[in-house]
Write a protein that holds these residues in place. Structure first.
Motif, PDB file in Angstrom:
ATOM      1  N   GLU A 135       8.938  -2.739  21.015  1.00  0.00           N
ATOM      2  CA  GLU A 135      10.601  -2.041  21.556  1.00  0.00           C
ATOM      3  C   GLU A 135      11.293  -2.950  20.695  1.00  0.00           C
ATOM      4  O   GLU A 135      11.718  -2.789  19.530  1.00  0.00           O
ATOM      5  N   HIS A 136      11.125  -4.600  21.115  1.00  0.00           N
ATOM      6  CA  HIS A 136      11.743  -4.987  20.518  1.00  0.00           C
ATOM      7  C   HIS A 136      11.958  -5.895  19.114  1.00  0.00           C
ATOM      8  O   HIS A 136      13.151  -5.381  18.208  1.00  0.00           O
ATOM      9  N   LEU A 137      10.947  -5.252  18.532  1.00  0.00           N
ATOM     10  CA  LEU A 137      10.411  -5.511  16.681  1.00  0.00           C
ATOM     11  C   LEU A 137      10.821  -3.710  16.391  1.00  0.00           C
ATOM     12  O   LEU A 137      10.659  -3.419  15.249  1.00  0.00           O
ATOM     13  N   GLY A 138      11.531  -3.254  16.849  1.00  0.00           N
ATOM     14  CA  GLY A 138      11.850  -1.443  16.617  1.00  0.00           C
ATOM     15  C   GLY A 138      10.478  -0.346  16.198  1.00  0.00           C
ATOM     16  O   GLY A 138      11.444   0.721  15.478  1.00  0.00           O
ATOM     17  N   PHE A 139       9.737  -0.466  16.951  1.00  0.00           N
ATOM     18  CA  PHE A 139       8.604   0.613  17.011  1.00  0.00           C
ATOM     19  C   PHE A 139       9.557   0.986  18.764  1.00  0.00           C
ATOM     20  O   PHE A 139      10.109   0.470  18.869  1.00  0.00           O
ATOM     21  N   GLU A 140       9.319   2.926  18.173  1.00  0.00           N
ATOM     22  CA  GLU A 140       9.787   3.844  19.149  1.00  0.00           C
ATOM     23  C   GLU A 140       7.791   4.697  19.900  1.00  0.00           C
ATOM     24  O   GLU A 140       6.988   4.859  18.632  1.00  0.00           O
ATOM     25  N   GLN A 141       8.411   4.143  20.823  1.00  0.00           N
ATOM     26  CA  GLN A 141       7.337   5.994  21.497  1.00  0.00           C
ATOM     27  C   GLN A 141       7.589   6.602  20.614  1.00  0.00           C
ATOM     28  O   GLN A 141       8.118   7.183  21.215  1.00  0.00           O
ATOM     29  N   SER A 142       6.187   6.895  20.343  1.00  0.00           N
ATOM     30  CA  SER A 142       6.379   8.578  19.352  1.00  0.00           C
ATOM     31  C   SER A 142       5.489  10.020  19.859  1.00  0.00           C
ATOM     32  O   SER A 142       5.462  10.459  19.699  1.00  0.00           O
ATOM     33  N   ALA A 143       4.502   9.048  20.869  1.00  0.00           N
ATOM     34  CA  ALA A 143       3.076   9.783  21.169  1.00  0.00           C
ATOM     35  C   ALA A 143       2.582   9.892  22.420  1.00  0.00           C
ATOM     36  O   ALA A 143       3.164   8.406  22.998  1.00  0.00           O
ATOM     37  N   LYS A 168       0.695  -1.250   0.428  1.00  0.00           N
ATOM     38  CA  LYS A 168      -0.109  -0.043   0.006  1.00  0.00           C
ATOM     39  C   LYS A 168       0.778   1.255  -0.249  1.00  0.00           C
ATOM     40  O   LYS A 168       0.643   2.047  -0.292  1.00  0.00           O
ATOM     41  N   LYS A 169       1.941   1.459  -0.347  1.00  0.00           N
ATOM     42  CA  LYS A 169       2.606   2.087   0.070  1.00  0.00           C
ATOM     43  C   LYS A 169       2.837   3.206   1.608  1.00  0.00           C
ATOM     44  O   LYS A 169       2.989   4.022   1.035  1.00  0.00           O
ATOM     45  N   CYS A 170       2.672   2.314   2.379  1.00  0.00           N
ATOM     46  CA  CYS A 170       2.799   3.396   3.797  1.00  0.00           C
ATOM     47  C   CYS A 170       3.823   4.172   4.254  1.00  0.00           C
ATOM     48  O   CYS A 170       5.116   3.476   4.012  1.00  0.00           O
ATOM     49  N   HIS A 171       3.681   4.742   4.749  1.00  0.00           N
ATOM     50  CA  HIS A 171       4.752   5.658   5.261  1.00  0.00           C
ATOM     51  C   HIS A 171       4.898   5.786   6.867  1.00  0.00           C
ATOM     52  O   HIS A 171       5.998   5.625   7.266  1.00  0.00           O
ATOM     53  N   ARG A 172       3.868   4.376   7.337  1.00  0.00           N
ATOM     54  CA  ARG A 172       3.912   4.055   8.719  1.00  0.00           C
ATOM     55  C   ARG A 172       3.257   3.364   9.169  1.00  0.00           C
ATOM     56  O   ARG A 172       1.641   3.005   8.665  1.00  0.00           O
ATOM     57  N   ILE A 173       3.783   2.548  10.142  1.00  0.00           N
ATOM     58  CA  ILE A 173       2.227   1.857  10.888  1.00  0.00           C
ATOM     59  C   ILE A 173       2.207   2.704  12.468  1.00  0.00           C
ATOM     60  O   ILE A 173       4.050   2.891  13.174  1.00  0.00           O
ATOM     61  N   ARG A 174       1.660   2.605  13.363  1.00  0.00           N
ATOM     62  CA  ARG A 174       1.262   3.195  14.373  1.00  0.00           C
ATOM     63  C   ARG A 174       0.239   2.064  15.521  1.00  0.00           C
ATOM     64  O   ARG A 174      -0.528   1.997  14.567  1.00  0.00           O
ATOM     65  N   LEU A 175       0.543   2.282  16.259  1.00  0.00           N
ATOM     66  CA  LEU A 175      -0.467   1.948  17.199  1.00  0.00           C
ATOM     67  C   LEU A 175      -0.279   2.214  18.978  1.00  0.00           C
ATOM     68  O   LEU A 175       0.811   3.503  18.910  1.00  0.00           O
ATOM     69  N   GLU A 176      -1.600   1.799  19.698  1.00  0.00           N
ATOM     70  CA  GLU A 176      -0.954   2.246  20.250  1.00  0.00           C
ATOM     71  C   GLU A 176      -1.705   1.327  21.961  1.00  0.00           C
ATOM     72  O   GLU A 176      -1.796  -0.339  21.312  1.00  0.00           O
ATOM     73  N   SER A 177      -0.928   1.071  23.072  1.00  0.00           N
ATOM     74  CA  SER A 177      -0.989  -0.185  23.429  1.00  0.00           C
ATOM     75  C   SER A 177      -1.398   0.455  25.304  1.00  0.00           C
ATOM     76  O   SER A 177      -0.473   1.608  25.966  1.00  0.00           O
ATOM     77  N   GLY A 178      -1.442   0.215  26.019  1.00  0.00           N
ATOM     78  CA  GLY A 178      -2.431  -0.019  27.431  1.00  0.00           C
ATOM     79  C   GLY A 178      -1.333   0.514  28.148  1.00  0.00           C
ATOM     80  O   GLY A 178      -0.408   0.037  27.872  1.00  0.00           O
ATOM     81  N   ASN A 179      -0.979   1.876  29.204  1.00  0.00           N
ATOM     82  CA  ASN A 179       0.055   2.086  29.988  1.00  0.00           C
ATOM     83  C   ASN A 179       0.590   0.232  30.770  1.00  0.00           C
ATOM     84  O   ASN A 179       1.188   0.472  31.367  1.00  0.00           O
ATOM     85  N   GLN A 180      -0.613  -0.018  31.505  1.00  0.00           N
ATOM     86  CA  GLN A 180      -0.561  -1.478  31.947  1.00  0.00           C
ATOM     87  C   GLN A 180       0.162  -2.324  31.116  1.00  0.00           C
ATOM     88  O   GLN A 180       0.831  -3.708  31.566  1.00  0.00           O
ATOM     89  N   ARG A 181       0.568  -2.528  29.986  1.00  0.00           N
ATOM     90  CA  ARG A 181       0.885  -3.225  29.109  1.00  0.00           C
ATOM     91  C   ARG A 181       2.373  -3.631  28.980  1.00  0.00           C
ATOM     92  O   ARG A 181       2.732  -3.431  27.880  1.00  0.00           O
TER      93      ARG A 181
END
Length: 150
Positions: free
Chosen positions: A134-142, A113-126
């Motif tokens: 993070e192990h997969l390369g995601f960074e906390q960005s917001a 689909k030629k996306c520029h990024r993947i974004r997801l959210e994860s509950g604070n408790q998880r």
């Protein structure tokens, strides 16, 4: 797990998808009529061309995980963003590569689909989920803010 295959979901997967959502802590139906409402919501989601649900199937028999995907247009980007509202692997099957297979399939879709990024959210408790991302390369960005209206 080599016997886990990731594939697009179909209508027959809806009961398992709903079960996985309940495991994640999503609301459970309180009445029979709500079960049908939830089924219709999942069916509508799958039929939307900007959305998809992928399932992780063990031995071509049992669904042990899923990821829901939404493709979003952004005002400041000429390409789509992939947003992942839910990523769930049954607790019994966590830490065996199933979540990674689901994310890798998503990465393949972003290239198509030629996306520029993947974004997801994860509950604070998880906390364990955060380590996984993070192990997969995601960074906390917001930071995410919620205003509940019920």
């Amino acid at each position: 797990m080599d016997s886990v295959v990731v594939r697009p979901s179909s209508g027959k997967d809806i009961p398992m998808i709903l079960g996985l959502l309940y495991e994640l802590g999503r609301p459970k139906p309180q009445k029979d009529s709500e079960v049908e409402t939830f089924r219709k919501l999942v069916t509508k989601y799958v039929k939307d061309s900007d959305k998809t649900i992928l399932v992780a199937e063990l031995d071509s028999v049992r669904i042990i995980g899923m990821v829901s995907v939404v493709y979003l247009s952004r005002l400041n980007q000429s390409t789509l963003e992939m947003y992942i509202p839910e990523l769930i692997v049954l607790e019994k099957y966590q830490n065996n590569g199933t979540g990674k297979k689901l994310i890798n399939y998503c990465i393949t879709l972003t290239k198509e689909k030629k996306c520029h990024r993947i974004r997801l959210e994860s509950g604070n408790q998880r906390k364990e989920s955060h380590k996984f991302y993070e192990h997969l390369g995601f960074e906390q960005s917001a930071r995410s803010f919620t205003l509940n209206l019920d």
